[in-house]
Write a protein that holds these residues in place. Structure first.
Motif, PDB file in Angstrom:
ATOM      1  N   GLU A  91     -17.764   0.422   3.593  1.00 54.00           N
ATOM      2  CA  GLU A  91     -17.632   1.145   1.958  1.00 54.00           C
ATOM      3  C   GLU A  91     -16.437   1.667   2.414  1.00 54.00           C
ATOM      4  O   GLU A  91     -16.182   1.625   3.311  1.00 54.00           O
ATOM      5  N   TYR A  92     -15.609   1.795   0.922  1.00 53.44           N
ATOM      6  CA  TYR A  92     -14.104   2.514   1.143  1.00 53.44           C
ATOM      7  C   TYR A  92     -13.252   2.749  -0.284  1.00 53.44           C
ATOM      8  O   TYR A  92     -14.105   1.830  -1.155  1.00 53.44           O
ATOM      9  N   THR A  93     -12.870   3.374   0.402  1.00 57.69           N
ATOM     10  CA  THR A  93     -12.360   4.182  -0.804  1.00 57.69           C
ATOM     11  C   THR A  93     -10.513   4.471  -0.459  1.00 57.69           C
ATOM     12  O   THR A  93     -10.716   5.074   0.097  1.00 57.69           O
ATOM     13  N   ILE A  94     -10.362   4.696  -1.726  1.00 53.71           N
ATOM     14  CA  ILE A  94      -8.820   4.554  -2.076  1.00 53.71           C
ATOM     15  C   ILE A  94      -8.296   5.531  -3.129  1.00 53.71           C
ATOM     16  O   ILE A  94      -9.061   5.288  -3.954  1.00 53.71           O
ATOM     17  N   THR A  95      -7.605   6.624  -2.424  1.00 53.66           N
ATOM     18  CA  THR A  95      -7.556   7.707  -3.845  1.00 53.66           C
ATOM     19  C   THR A  95      -6.034   8.354  -3.301  1.00 53.66           C
ATOM     20  O   THR A  95      -5.539   8.024  -1.989  1.00 53.66           O
ATOM     21  N   LEU A 157     -12.251  -5.283   7.514  1.00 54.12           N
ATOM     22  CA  LEU A 157     -11.596  -4.590   6.026  1.00 54.12           C
ATOM     23  C   LEU A 157     -10.797  -5.115   6.301  1.00 54.12           C
ATOM     24  O   LEU A 157      -9.490  -4.617   6.554  1.00 54.12           O
ATOM     25  N   ARG A 158     -10.083  -5.748   4.958  1.00 49.65           N
ATOM     26  CA  ARG A 158      -8.541  -6.103   4.603  1.00 49.65           C
ATOM     27  C   ARG A 158      -8.472  -5.737   3.005  1.00 49.65           C
ATOM     28  O   ARG A 158      -9.203  -6.236   2.030  1.00 49.65           O
ATOM     29  N   ALA A 159      -7.771  -5.210   2.631  1.00 49.19           N
ATOM     30  CA  ALA A 159      -7.074  -4.103   1.665  1.00 49.19           C
ATOM     31  C   ALA A 159      -6.180  -4.181   1.093  1.00 49.19           C
ATOM     32  O   ALA A 159      -5.024  -3.855   1.495  1.00 49.19           O
ATOM     33  N   ARG A 160      -6.014  -4.783  -0.014  1.00 49.29           N
ATOM     34  CA  ARG A 160      -4.052  -4.177  -0.852  1.00 49.29           C
ATOM     35  C   ARG A 160      -4.343  -2.828  -1.358  1.00 49.29           C
ATOM     36  O   ARG A 160      -5.171  -2.357  -1.934  1.00 49.29           O
ATOM     37  N   LEU A 161      -3.009  -2.207  -0.716  1.00 47.88           N
ATOM     38  CA  LEU A 161      -2.577  -0.945  -1.419  1.00 47.88           C
ATOM     39  C   LEU A 161      -2.571  -0.851  -2.803  1.00 47.88           C
ATOM     40  O   LEU A 161      -1.494  -2.002  -2.950  1.00 47.88           O
ATOM     41  N   PRO A 162      -2.160   0.468  -3.376  1.00 50.40           N
ATOM     42  CA  PRO A 162      -0.996   0.748  -4.544  1.00 50.40           C
ATOM     43  C   PRO A 162      -0.067   0.104  -4.985  1.00 50.40           C
ATOM     44  O   PRO A 162       0.591  -0.301  -5.770  1.00 50.40           O
ATOM     45  N   ARG A 163       0.199   0.987  -4.032  1.00 48.80           N
ATOM     46  CA  ARG A 163       1.941   0.532  -3.655  1.00 48.80           C
ATOM     47  C   ARG A 163       2.233   0.943  -2.328  1.00 48.80           C
ATOM     48  O   ARG A 163       1.369   1.004  -0.850  1.00 48.80           O
TER      49      ARG A 163
END
Length: 191
Positions: A91-95, A157-163
């Protein structure tokens, strides 16, 4: 503008009369028009019966043969990085984060204030990853531009970052008293 000939006008009139009226083709032609003998095999007019009846005037497009593919048209399997990992995604969140000082609150010099701040004003992102039952020494973190990769024995976890982020200025800390990894990543400066 093209002028309809006598046969086209009759076909149009018959088509507009309705299907019930068309079945009796022996009725007289409308005033001023002479009914010609029908050259079509169907007694019922249709949109194709309006206009010249010459089928030789229709042009057909040549059919292109189906394209054949060879093994050199598509990438090889060695070119594709396919990694099958059965570990669950945590579980993860990007803020988004923004640096706000007292000057920003009480002496706003920019067009936006803290109350009107948007994603475009953000300085970076904060990623919170919940890794229950994992020790911080077991976590492997890799950040490159627009992607973040977190690995540990229980999760992946492989997550794409917004920028795009500046991975050299990022910080990762373990949440005190919890099972979460907090990663702070500033956005890369646009040049």
């Amino acid at each position: 503008m093209d002028v309809l000939d006598n046969g086209s006008m009759l076909a149009l009139a018959d088509m507009l009369k309705g299907a019930a009226d068309i079945q009796d083709m022996s009725d007289p032609a409308p005033k001023g028009l002479v009914r010609a003998s029908s050259s079509s095999s169907s007694s019922e007019p249709n949109p194709g019966s309006i206009g010249p009846s010459s089928s030789s005037s229709r042009k057909t497009k040549p059919v292109r043969p189906a394209m054949t593919t060879t093994s050199s048209d598509i990438w090889d399997e060695a070119d594709v990085d396919v990694e099958i990992d059965t570990r669950p995604t945590p579980e993860y969140t990007i803020t988004f984060s923004q640096s706000v000082s007292a000057d920003d609150m009480y002496l706003p010099s920019r067009t936006s204030s803290a109350s009107t701040a948007s994603v475009h004003d953000a300085d970076g992102v904060v990623v919170r990853i919940v890794l229950p039952g994992t020790r911080r020494t077991e976590v492997d973190l890799e950040v490159t531009g627009l992607e973040m990769d977190v690995r540990c024995p229980s999760y992946r976890l492989r997550a794409r970052l917004p920028r795009a982020v500046d991975e050299t200025r990022g910080r990762a800390t373990w949440e005190k008293g919890g099972d979460a990894l907090i990663v702070r990543l500033p956005f890369a400066r646009e040049e």
